[in-house]
Design an enzyme around this catalytic site. Structure first.
Site, PDB file in Angstrom:
ATOM      1  N   GLU A 105       0.789  -1.432  -0.122  1.00 13.89           N
ATOM      2  CA  GLU A 105      -0.046   0.175   0.061  1.00 13.89           C
ATOM      3  C   GLU A 105       0.787   1.271  -0.034  1.00 13.89           C
ATOM      4  O   GLU A 105       0.454   2.290  -0.338  1.00 13.89           O
ATOM      5  CB  GLU A 105      -1.115  -0.064   1.334  1.00 13.89           C
ATOM      6  CG  GLU A 105      -2.061  -0.961   0.788  1.00 13.89           C
ATOM      7  CD  GLU A 105      -1.733  -2.457   1.543  1.00 13.89           C
ATOM      8  OE1 GLU A 105      -0.543  -2.735   2.008  1.00 13.89           O
ATOM      9  OE2 GLU A 105      -2.669  -3.136   1.767  1.00 13.89           O
ATOM     10  N   PHE A 155     -11.561  -6.660  14.488  1.00 16.24           N
ATOM     11  CA  PHE A 155     -10.572  -7.160  13.462  1.00 16.24           C
ATOM     12  C   PHE A 155     -10.144  -6.212  12.301  1.00 16.24           C
ATOM     13  O   PHE A 155     -11.112  -5.706  11.659  1.00 16.24           O
ATOM     14  CB  PHE A 155     -10.911  -8.772  12.901  1.00 16.24           C
ATOM     15  CG  PHE A 155     -10.005  -9.055  11.792  1.00 16.24           C
ATOM     16  CD1 PHE A 155      -8.535  -9.515  12.481  1.00 16.24           C
ATOM     17  CD2 PHE A 155     -10.126  -9.573  10.460  1.00 16.24           C
ATOM     18  CE1 PHE A 155      -7.956  -9.882  11.180  1.00 16.24           C
ATOM     19  CE2 PHE A 155      -9.424 -10.002   9.556  1.00 16.24           C
ATOM     20  CZ  PHE A 155      -8.051 -10.184  10.169  1.00 16.24           C
ATOM     21  N   GLN A 156      -9.077  -5.938  12.165  1.00 14.49           N
ATOM     22  CA  GLN A 156      -8.334  -4.978  11.316  1.00 14.49           C
ATOM     23  C   GLN A 156      -9.089  -3.714  11.268  1.00 14.49           C
ATOM     24  O   GLN A 156      -9.263  -2.904  10.207  1.00 14.49           O
ATOM     25  CB  GLN A 156      -8.570  -5.734   9.863  1.00 14.49           C
ATOM     26  CG  GLN A 156      -7.675  -6.951   9.606  1.00 14.49           C
ATOM     27  CD  GLN A 156      -7.587  -7.086   8.171  1.00 14.49           C
ATOM     28  OE1 GLN A 156      -8.366  -6.900   7.228  1.00 14.49           O
ATOM     29  NE2 GLN A 156      -6.413  -7.639   7.752  1.00 14.49           N
ATOM     30  N   LYS A 187     -17.724  -0.410   6.134  1.00 15.56           N
ATOM     31  CA  LYS A 187     -17.944  -1.613   5.368  1.00 15.56           C
ATOM     32  C   LYS A 187     -19.535  -1.408   5.157  1.00 15.56           C
ATOM     33  O   LYS A 187     -20.047  -1.673   4.032  1.00 15.56           O
ATOM     34  CB  LYS A 187     -17.656  -2.771   5.839  1.00 15.56           C
ATOM     35  CG  LYS A 187     -18.028  -4.073   4.934  1.00 15.56           C
ATOM     36  CD  LYS A 187     -17.137  -5.302   5.472  1.00 15.56           C
ATOM     37  CE  LYS A 187     -17.453  -6.483   4.524  1.00 15.56           C
ATOM     38  NZ  LYS A 187     -16.701  -7.808   4.823  1.00 15.56           N
ATOM     39  N   MET A 199      24.431   9.130   1.851  1.00 16.93           N
ATOM     40  CA  MET A 199      24.359  10.517   2.432  1.00 16.93           C
ATOM     41  C   MET A 199      24.604  10.517   4.012  1.00 16.93           C
ATOM     42  O   MET A 199      25.314  11.049   4.542  1.00 16.93           O
ATOM     43  CB  MET A 199      22.933  10.961   2.025  1.00 16.93           C
ATOM     44  CG  MET A 199      22.572  12.501   2.447  1.00 16.93           C
ATOM     45  SD  MET A 199      24.015  13.470   1.877  1.00 16.93           S
ATOM     46  CE  MET A 199      22.999  14.289   0.478  1.00 16.93           C
TER      47      MET A 199
HETATM   48  C1  LIG Z   1      12.814   5.965   5.138  1.00 18.06           C
HETATM   49  C2  LIG Z   1      13.859   6.650   5.393  1.00 18.06           C
HETATM   50  N1  LIG Z   1      14.715   6.147   6.270  1.00 18.06           N
HETATM   51  C3  LIG Z   1      16.051   6.780   6.374  1.00 18.06           C
HETATM   52  C4  LIG Z   1      16.241   7.815   6.023  1.00 18.06           C
HETATM   53  C5  LIG Z   1      17.601   8.586   6.243  1.00 18.06           C
HETATM   54  N2  LIG Z   1      18.482   8.661   4.921  1.00 18.06           N
HETATM   55  C6  LIG Z   1      18.579   9.754   4.405  1.00 18.06           C
HETATM   56  S1  LIG Z   1      19.518   9.408   3.042  1.00 18.06           S
HETATM   57  C7  LIG Z   1      20.147   8.094   3.529  1.00 18.06           C
HETATM   58  C8  LIG Z   1      20.904   7.216   2.741  1.00 18.06           C
HETATM   59  C9  LIG Z   1      20.367   6.962   1.570  1.00 18.06           C
HETATM   60  O1  LIG Z   1      21.338   5.714   0.964  1.00 18.06           O
HETATM   61  P1  LIG Z   1      21.169   5.138  -0.530  1.00 18.06           P
HETATM   62  O2  LIG Z   1      19.947   4.821  -0.818  1.00 18.06           O
HETATM   63  O3  LIG Z   1      22.193   4.418  -1.020  1.00 18.06           O
HETATM   64  O4  LIG Z   1      21.571   6.635  -1.483  1.00 18.06           O
HETATM   65  P2  LIG Z   1      22.834   7.226  -1.461  1.00 18.06           P
HETATM   66  O5  LIG Z   1      22.838   8.424  -0.248  1.00 18.06           O
HETATM   67  O6  LIG Z   1      23.990   6.552  -1.083  1.00 18.06           O
HETATM   68  O7  LIG Z   1      22.745   8.109  -2.958  1.00 18.06           O
HETATM   69  C10 LIG Z   1      19.282   7.563   4.755  1.00 18.06           C
HETATM   70  C11 LIG Z   1      19.459   6.148   5.310  1.00 18.06           C
HETATM   71  C12 LIG Z   1      15.239   8.403   5.022  1.00 18.06           C
HETATM   72  N3  LIG Z   1      15.631   9.687   4.367  1.00 18.06           N
HETATM   73  N4  LIG Z   1      14.198   7.696   4.689  1.00 18.06           N
END
Ligand SMILES: Cc1ncc(C[n+]2csc(CCOP(=O)(O)OP(=O)(O)O)c2C)c(N)n1
Lengths: 178, 572
Positions: free
Chosen positions: B55, B117-118, B167, B476
């Site tokens: 979803e 439920f749900q 529902k 990042m």
């Molecule tokens: C759902 C979610 N969890 C954690 C983060 C924190 N976060 C921001 S950038 C990042 C790293 C992303 O790594 P990757 O997908 O390998 O991309 P890259 O930065 O290497 O291009 C994380 C963990 C986020 N933005 N979203």
């Protein structure tokens, strides 16, 4: 600075909750909140007492306006208004202090609405600072419990009248433009 | 005599309403409380239901569709877990002002509140992350509620609206009538900007010596990109864009300074700091743009045009607010400009900044870098593709190096920063846009967050190019760890635990490629872009420890950019 804000909302499921959620979600202060029906059954009036600097209060008013269920927001602060709160204060008494408490109650034009062999309950109505004053005075006798209603307020004079029917029409017209 | 209409079930009314709203696609997933709707859906031919595999995927797909087309994206899911799985997508749409309507099933009204439920209190859960939400308690309110939901989602500052459908409401019968008009006395978005304010803005602009247009996503949403181009070109104004504003003005145009903010261009940020007139258009002074608010563009007179009054004076106090539709205000403003400012000095200064600190050049060391890949893709597509990025370093490199020339071409999760956005959002975009390439670009981390949706693309033969920039790190986060957290690379190294992405993609049924050398990039892109009858996957195995520069550290002022060149470690 404290602000008293009057909000007309649709008397609908969740409308109150939406306002409360918005306040907590955006980290706005909320000192008291009260809600009740108005002369229009589909509209409720909420009175909020909040505080913050001008920029925050401006945001509070705008964010309230932004909620779909909000019909009108009026910041009553600095305007001629009537502000009231109701408090029930249960105080301990001894033999000698009962009349003292009754006198205090009279001075503040309150009522004694309950009594037993240890405590009596004062009903006080007035602006919030009056309630504060009463609480202050009776605290030396020992307060058992306090219940405060939160502030309700109206603008003085006829400006506080709402015209929901006209409001509704303007809305539809505005919408056609969009 | 009152005309008696035939009675219809809630389910029938539901689809009649969607028909009236000209809905083309529903992204959804069935379940117990929406079975009646799915039963009816079986015979509906005026719209298509797209089965996603989660979803969250459905919600992001709806966002992608909405953002790429400007139409409302529609989601249909079941109660409880189906509903809670949409939450991230709804929050994402709320932060980025994307018009979607999410229909959630709910337990029968008599069971609400019983921990049935749900059952999940999705109204309570989504109240702070929706523009508005509705619980339909009676089938008689159904048509009107749906009408309102679409109206609220798509007007003013757009946003997500959730409609909770018990529902029994779906099962009960009533006469169908679709209201012509909506009556919402508490909702009246301001459309026309205040005439006098616009006149004042024009006067300021005529007198300005160092004006700058700061363009946000609102310009694209209002459809005001032509008006923007007119104003900028006639008056020779420099334009800088936010992450969401990219595409509002061609990145290839000489007037474009590119993106501003944390990973914006040096020259755009310098211009923000030195300008004497800053005109914010459908932007919201987000902290990723302003850096330290106290030192943000202190020398400028600020004009802020936005349809949402709450955006004004929220983060930065402005001198001249104009509440209204940006497109309309831009047109008015352009027509008020009967004389044009002389900006030759200002442009000289900007050109100087451009030379002072250009983007990092490719060191030509034979190693594959993301910047190079993005530039190649930009060249190959001539900036005409719809690029759907995920979140992380690659996202910033796309913003810096892909030259967007059209609005609604850069789809990214800016406000919430949701990893896992790209794959499903690109699927939604592919349903909305059929005449331009759709390119999904993710990091190796984010790609795994909604990887299940690859099969949705395969099942629907969508010609999406799924690209993974594999640096074997949560890049990042790794960058922040290196710069600000004592080089403690805590749980960001995926090099030993990543799957073989090419094999995974192949197993899903995609044509799959993997690239390691800069020399292969051109030919593989050519090969991949030639496949248009099904989705394609390309993995680029890039340098592990590259960093995005320039960078304004969080909380610093945008005058203090870190402009360190390529990370010395990877240079050796
Ligand atoms: C759902 C979610 N969890 C954690 C983060 C924190 N976060 C921001 S950038 C990042 C790293 C992303 O790594 P990757 O997908 O390998 O991309 P890259 O930065 O290497 O291009 C994380 C963990 C986020 N933005 N979203």
């Amino acid at each position: 600075m404290k602000h008293t804000i009057s909000v007309l909302v649709e008397n609908r499921f969740g409308a109150f909750n939406r306002v409360a959620t918005m306040f907590s979600g955006r980290g706005f202060n909320i000192h008291s909140i009260s809600i009740g029906e108005t002369e229009e059954p589909e509209i409720s009036r909420m009175t909020l007492v909040t505080s913050g600097d001008d920029q925050i209060i401006e945001q509070v008013v705008k964010q309230l306006n932004r909620l779909i269920d909000t019909i009108k927001v009026i910041d009553l602060t600095g305007q001629p208004r009537i502000e009231r709160e109701l408090a029930l204060i249960t105080v301990f008494y001894q033999k000698g202090t009962r009349t003292e408490l009754t006198n205090i109650c009279d001075i503040f034009r309150g009522n004694i609405v309950d009594i037993n062999n240890r405590t009596l309950t004062l009903e006080i109505t007035g602006p919030p600072d009056k309630i504060d004053a009463v609480i202050n005075v009776v605290s030396q006798y020992g307060i058992k419990e306090i219940a405060r209603s939160g502030t309700v307020a109206l603008k003085r004079g006829e400006q506080s009248k709402i015209q929901p029917i006209r409001l509704g029409r303007t809305t539809t017209k505005e919408k056609e433009k969009v | 005599m009152k005309e008696h209409k035939q009675k219809m079930s809630g389910a029938e009314i539901f689809f009649e309403c969607l028909h009236k709203e000209k809905v083309e696609y529903i992204f959804g997933y069935p379940g117990g409380s929406v079975l009646k709707l799915y039963e009816k859906l079986y015979d509906v031919d005026f719209l298509e239901h797209i089965l996603t595999r989660h979803e969250q995927g459905a919600t992001h797909a709806a966002e992608g569709y909405a953002k790429a087309t400007g139409k409302v994206g529609v989601v249909l899911v079941t109660s409880g877990p189906g509903a809670t799985n949409t939450v991230t997508g709804i929050a994402d749409a709320y932060m980025d002002s994307i018009p979607i309507v999410v229909f959630t099933g709910q337990v029968p009204t008599r069971l609400i509140g019983n921990d049935a439920f749900q059952e999940a209190d999705i109204m309570g859960i989504t109240r702070p992350i929706t523009k508005h939400n509705f619980l339909v308690r009676d089938v008689k309110e159904l048509a009107e509620t749906i009408r309102k939901a679409f109206f609220i989602a798509s007007t003013g500052r757009p946003g997500p609206v959730l409609v909770d459908l018990p529902k029994d409401v779906i099962n009960s019968m009533c006469e169908f009538e679709y209201p012509e008009k909506v009556d919402l006395r508490g909702y009246k978005p301001t459309f026309m900007g205040h005439q006098n304010q616009i006149k004042k803005a024009a006067e300021m602009l005529k007198k300005a010596k160092r004006p700058l247009l700061y363009v946000g996503g609102g310009v694209i949403m209002s459809g005001g990109t032509r008006e923007l181009a007119l104003l900028a070109k006639e008056n020779n104004l420099p334009v800088t864009m936010t992450l969401q504003g990219l595409g509002a003005f061609p990145g290839t145009d000489d007037l474009s300074l590119g993106m501003l903010g944390m990973h914006g261009t040096y020259w755009a940020n310098q211009a923000v700091n030195s300008c004497d007139l800053l005109i914010a258009l459908g932007a919201r002074f987000d902290d990723r743009v302003t850096g330290k608010v106290e030192s943000f563009s202190t020398k400028s007179y600020k004009i802020h045009v936005d349809v949402d009054p709450t955006a004004i004076d929220k983060n930065v106090l402005v001198d001249l607010p104009i509440v209204g539709d940006v497109k309309h205000v831009l047109a008015e403003l352009a027509s008020e400009m009967d004389e044009h400012p002389d900006l030759s000095e200002w442009w000289k200064q900007i050109e100087k900044w451009k030379k002072e600190c250009p983007f990092d050049l490719d060191p030509n060391d034979g190693m594959l870098r993301t910047q190079f890949v993005i530039e190649k893709i930009s060249e190959k597509t001539k900036g005409h593709a719809v690029v759907v990025s995920d979140v992380g370093q690659h996202q910033m490199w796309i913003a810096q190096h892909y030259k967007f020339v059209h609005p609604r071409s850069h789809l990214t999760s800016g406000g919430l920063g949701t990893m896992g956005f790209s794959v499903p959002a690109s699927i939604g975009a592919a349903f909305g846009v059929k005449d331009r390439p759709i390119i999904s670009i993710s990091g190796d981390g984010g790609f795994q967050m909604n990887i299940q949706e690859l099969i949705t693309a395969v099942a629907n033969k969508l010609p999406i190019k799924f690209i993974v920039i594999n640096n074997s790190f949560l890049g990042m986060v790794r960058q922040w760890q290196e710069l600000f957290h004592a080089e403690k690379y805590s749980f960001t190294d995926l090099s030993k635990s990543n799957p073989d992405f090419r094999k995974v993609a192949e197993a899903f049924g995609l044509a799959a490629f993997s690239v390691e050398h800069p020399k292969e990039v051109d030919s593989v892109l050519d090969e991949a872009f030639a496949i248009n009858d099904r989705p394609v996957f390309i993995e680029f195995k890039v340098v592990k420890e590259d960093m995005v520069f320039p960078m304004v550290p969080a909380g610093a002022s945008i005058g203090e950019m870190m402009t360190k060149r390529l990370n010395p470690k990877t240079m050796v």
